[in-house]
Design a protein around this motif. Sequence first.
Motif, PDB file in Angstrom:
ATOM      1  N   UNK A 112      -3.268   5.706  -2.740  1.00  0.00           N
ATOM      2  CA  UNK A 112      -1.916   5.091  -2.686  1.00  0.00           C
ATOM      3  C   UNK A 112      -1.718   4.116  -1.621  1.00  0.00           C
ATOM      4  N   UNK A 113      -0.766   3.370  -1.818  1.00  0.00           N
ATOM      5  CA  UNK A 113      -0.537   2.109  -1.004  1.00  0.00           C
ATOM      6  C   UNK A 113       0.952   2.294  -0.565  1.00  0.00           C
ATOM      7  N   UNK A 114       1.288   2.588   0.676  1.00  0.00           N
ATOM      8  CA  UNK A 114       2.794   2.513   1.093  1.00  0.00           C
ATOM      9  C   UNK A 114       3.108   1.244   1.494  1.00  0.00           C
ATOM     10  N   UNK A 125      -3.858   6.137   1.855  1.00  0.00           N
ATOM     11  CA  UNK A 125      -5.083   5.427   2.337  1.00  0.00           C
ATOM     12  C   UNK A 125      -4.824   3.934   2.475  1.00  0.00           C
ATOM     13  N   UNK A 126      -3.621   3.516   2.141  1.00  0.00           N
ATOM     14  CA  UNK A 126      -3.510   1.956   2.419  1.00  0.00           C
ATOM     15  C   UNK A 126      -1.902   1.910   2.708  1.00  0.00           C
ATOM     16  N   UNK A 127      -1.799   0.693   3.410  1.00  0.00           N
ATOM     17  CA  UNK A 127      -0.302   0.379   3.583  1.00  0.00           C
ATOM     18  C   UNK A 127      -0.537  -1.133   3.311  1.00  0.00           C
ATOM     19  N   UNK A 128       0.818  -1.642   2.852  1.00  0.00           N
ATOM     20  CA  UNK A 128       1.161  -2.970   2.402  1.00  0.00           C
ATOM     21  C   UNK A 128       1.963  -3.951   3.371  1.00  0.00           C
ATOM     22  N   UNK A 155      -8.702   4.543 -16.615  1.00  0.00           N
ATOM     23  CA  UNK A 155      -8.765   2.951 -16.940  1.00  0.00           C
ATOM     24  C   UNK A 155      -9.223   2.194 -15.901  1.00  0.00           C
ATOM     25  N   UNK A 156     -10.014   2.923 -14.956  1.00  0.00           N
ATOM     26  CA  UNK A 156     -11.067   2.061 -14.094  1.00  0.00           C
ATOM     27  C   UNK A 156     -10.418   1.824 -12.688  1.00  0.00           C
ATOM     28  N   UNK A 157      -9.092   2.212 -12.582  1.00  0.00           N
ATOM     29  CA  UNK A 157      -8.385   1.747 -11.133  1.00  0.00           C
ATOM     30  C   UNK A 157      -8.649   2.570 -10.096  1.00  0.00           C
ATOM     31  N   UNK A 158      -8.922   2.046  -9.020  1.00  0.00           N
ATOM     32  CA  UNK A 158      -9.081   2.944  -7.682  1.00  0.00           C
ATOM     33  C   UNK A 158      -7.737   2.889  -6.785  1.00  0.00           C
ATOM     34  N   UNK A 159      -6.928   1.962  -6.849  1.00  0.00           N
ATOM     35  CA  UNK A 159      -5.805   1.784  -5.873  1.00  0.00           C
ATOM     36  C   UNK A 159      -4.388   1.362  -6.653  1.00  0.00           C
ATOM     37  N   UNK A 160      -3.497   2.312  -6.219  1.00  0.00           N
ATOM     38  CA  UNK A 160      -2.254   1.740  -6.765  1.00  0.00           C
ATOM     39  C   UNK A 160      -1.339   1.125  -5.746  1.00  0.00           C
ATOM     40  N   UNK A 161      -0.673  -0.026  -5.746  1.00  0.00           N
ATOM     41  CA  UNK A 161       0.269  -0.430  -4.904  1.00  0.00           C
ATOM     42  C   UNK A 161       1.679   0.533  -4.912  1.00  0.00           C
TER      43      UNK A 161
END
Length: 740
Positions: free
Chosen positions: A181-183, A225-228, A125-131
Amino acid sequence: MTTQELQDLLGSMSLEEKVNQMNQLAGGFFAGDVVAMGPLQEMGVPEESVRLTGSVLGALGAETVKKIQKNFLENQPHRIPLLFMLDVINGFKTIFPIPLGQGATFEPELSRRCAQAAAKEAAVSGLHVTFAPMVDLVRDARWGRVMESTGEDPYLNCLFSRAMVEGFQGDDIKEPYRVAACVKHFAGYGAPTAGRDYNTVELSEHTLREFYLPSYRAGVDAGAAMVMTSFNTIDGVPATANRWLMRDVLRGEMGFDGVLISDWAAIEETIYHGLCADRREAARRAAEAGVDIDMMTGIYSEHLCALVREGVVPEALIDEAALRILTLKNKLGLFENPYKDADEEKEKEVILCAAHRELAREAAAKSFVLLKNEGVLPLAKGKKTAFIGPYADNPRMLGSWSFIGSPEDVVTVRQAVSEWDESAVFCEGSPLLGPDVKLEGFMERPAETDGAPAKEKERSAEEMLAEAVAAAAEAETVVLMIGEHYLQSGEATSNANIQIPQIQMELFEKVCEVNEQVVVVLFTGRPLDIRRISEKAKAVLVVWMPGTEGGHAIVDVLSGAVSPTGKLPMSFPYCVGQVPVHYNEYSTGRPHVPGKDKDRFRSKYLDIPNGPLYPFGFGMGYTRFSVSPVETDRTRMTAGECIHVSVRVKNVGDLPGTETVQLYIRDIAASVVRPVRELKQFQKVALAPGEEREVVFTVTNEDLCFLTADGRWESEPGEFEVSAGTDSTTVNSARFVLAE
Ligand code: GLC
C-alpha cells in the motif's frame, strides 16, 4: 534475501544502477499492455535508464507483466526485478464505491475487505504496489479529489486509513494476493486554497498536525510500505523537497522507514513552484528530502550520478534510497519469485468473481445516504414507477479512479430494476451534460464524454425531455437518476460551483411540475448544492459513484430489501459560499446562537445559515429511532480512569433498521481552542421494530488527548461535554470533569 545479502547486493552495484533503482518509468517503455497515465511527457529516456530502472507505472496483466519482467531480468546486470505499480483506488476490475462512499458506510472493516479483494485482483494481474489509500482530510467540495477521501473527520479517516492498508497488505506482503500500500498524499493535499487542485496549502503547523497528519500516521502505523509526496507546498516549500516534512516529521516522528515516492512529475514541479532553478537542483533537493523514487520525470536518472561524483550529493543518500527500494522488493519476495502472483489462470478465476461482486453490492448499498424520505421509500413492486434520468441506464458509475474497471461489467439501474419489477418504465430524460459543461482533455470519444449510451445520441434534448415528462405524468412515482458525470470529480476537476449539471436540473423541474412523488437518486463524487432538490423532491438518496454492482445495490435499497444505513462523511454545504464547511469547527469569540439572529455582532452570515444543508454524520433509515438522554456513571475522572456514557436507542418505527450512534467530545477550555465537538467513537446498532438497546461508550483519557499549546499530544484537566446521537448536530449531552 537476508539483510546482509541485500547490503552485499547494494555494495556490488554501480552508482548508475543504484540511481536508476530510484527511477520510475511508464509501462509504455517496456511495450506490452499498458495504461497511459496522466501527462505522459515526451521524455528522451536513454536506453540505459530503461535497462536499469527500478519500477514501472501502468503495466498490468499477468501475461504482459511476466513478459516484461522476464525480458528485463535478462538484461539487468544483477537480475534486480522491477516493481509494478498502479492506482488501484476503489477496486481493480471489480469496482467498489468511491472512497468517499466507503467513508459513508462508517464501516472500516468493510473497506478492509474491499481492499483485500482489490489486492487479489491486482496481484494476479501482476501488480506489486497500489497507490492507495488516499487519506487526505477534506473540507472543500470545490476540490474534485474529495471523492478519493473518506471525509472531513480525523478519527474516521484514521480508521479507514488503517483498514485499507491492512486490506491491501495483510500481515505480510510476501503472502499471495497481497500488494504493498502507498499512503498519500503527504501532506495536507486536501486543503488547497480555494479548492483549486494543485494550489497552495496554507495551514498552521497546529492545524496540520491536529487534523491532517493523523490519517497518514495511522497508515504508517498500520505498516504501509510506501508513502507518496503531495503536489502542494507546506510553509512555502513543495512537499516533495520539504526536508522538515519528509525527514523530521514522516521519518523522524512517525518512524516511517519504507519507500517514499514522488507524485507524478512532482520533483520537476519544484521548478515551476519556484523553489529550484533547474532539474539538477530539483534532483538534489528531492534526494536531500529523502524522496526515494522519482515518478515519471527522469530527473534522478539524469542528474544524481553527476551530483554524487561532484561531491554535491553524498553517495550515502543514494545508498539509503536504493536500499529501501531493494528492501521493498525483498519484502515482496521478488528476488525469489519476480513474478509473485501473476497468473493468467488465476486472473480468469479471481477477477470479477461472484464473491467480489457480492462484496461490491454490499459495500455500495451500505455507502448510500438517505437524506430525505417523505413516505415514498421503499418503493412497492408493481406500481407505476418511472425511472428517469441520464443514470437510469448508464453503466458509467465507477468513479474517475477506476480506469481498469469496465462499464461493460457494470449492472445498470435498468438491468437491476428489470430483474425486480418488470412493470417499471425507463427514459433518459436528458443528456448528462449540457453545452455549459466542458470536460476538456478528458475523453476523445463523444459517447464517453456524457455517459449516455450511443443509441440515445441521435435524439435531441427536447425530444428526450418531452418523453420524460410524459412518462412522469403517467407514473405514480418517479425515480430521477441524476448527478455529476463520473469525470466531474477526481484529479484536476475543481469547480467553483458545486451544482448538478443545469440540463439535468431542467429535467428535474419539468418532472416535478407533473408529478409530486419524485425520488432523487444522486450520483456524485462530492457534496453538491442540492437545496432545490431537497426542497422539491420527496426523497433524496446519495449513491456517490457506486461501482460495478451499483444497479443491484440501488434497487436493493429502493425496494427495501436493504435499509439505508449510510452517514455523511463530509458535510453537504448549504451553498458553495459556505465552503469550506465542517462540523468540527472552532467556536470563535462570538459564536452565533441559532434563533438569536438579532444579535448582530456574531460570527454568522446575513444571507444563509451557518450550518450545512446536511451535516457530517447525518443519514436516515427506513425506520425511526429514539435516543434517550445521555447518562454517565460518574461526573469526574482522572487520566487513569474512564467514564461510561450510555444512551438507550429504540426503533420506534415499523421496519427493522440499523442506526450509527455517534459519540462526540468537547473540551470546554484548554491551552489551545478546541473544536465545538469531535467524533471519538461510534457504534452501529441493528434493531427490530419496537426493540430497544442500551449503547455504552467507554470514554478514556485517550479520547481527551489533543495537541496542546506546547506541542504534546495529551489531555488537560478541566470540564468536558460528551454528546451522543445520530449525527454531528446532536445536543443530547452531559458534562464531566477530568481531574488532575
Ligand atoms: C496522479 C495523482 C496520484 C496518482 C499518481 C499516479 O497525479 O496525484 O494520486 O497516484 O498520479 O497515477
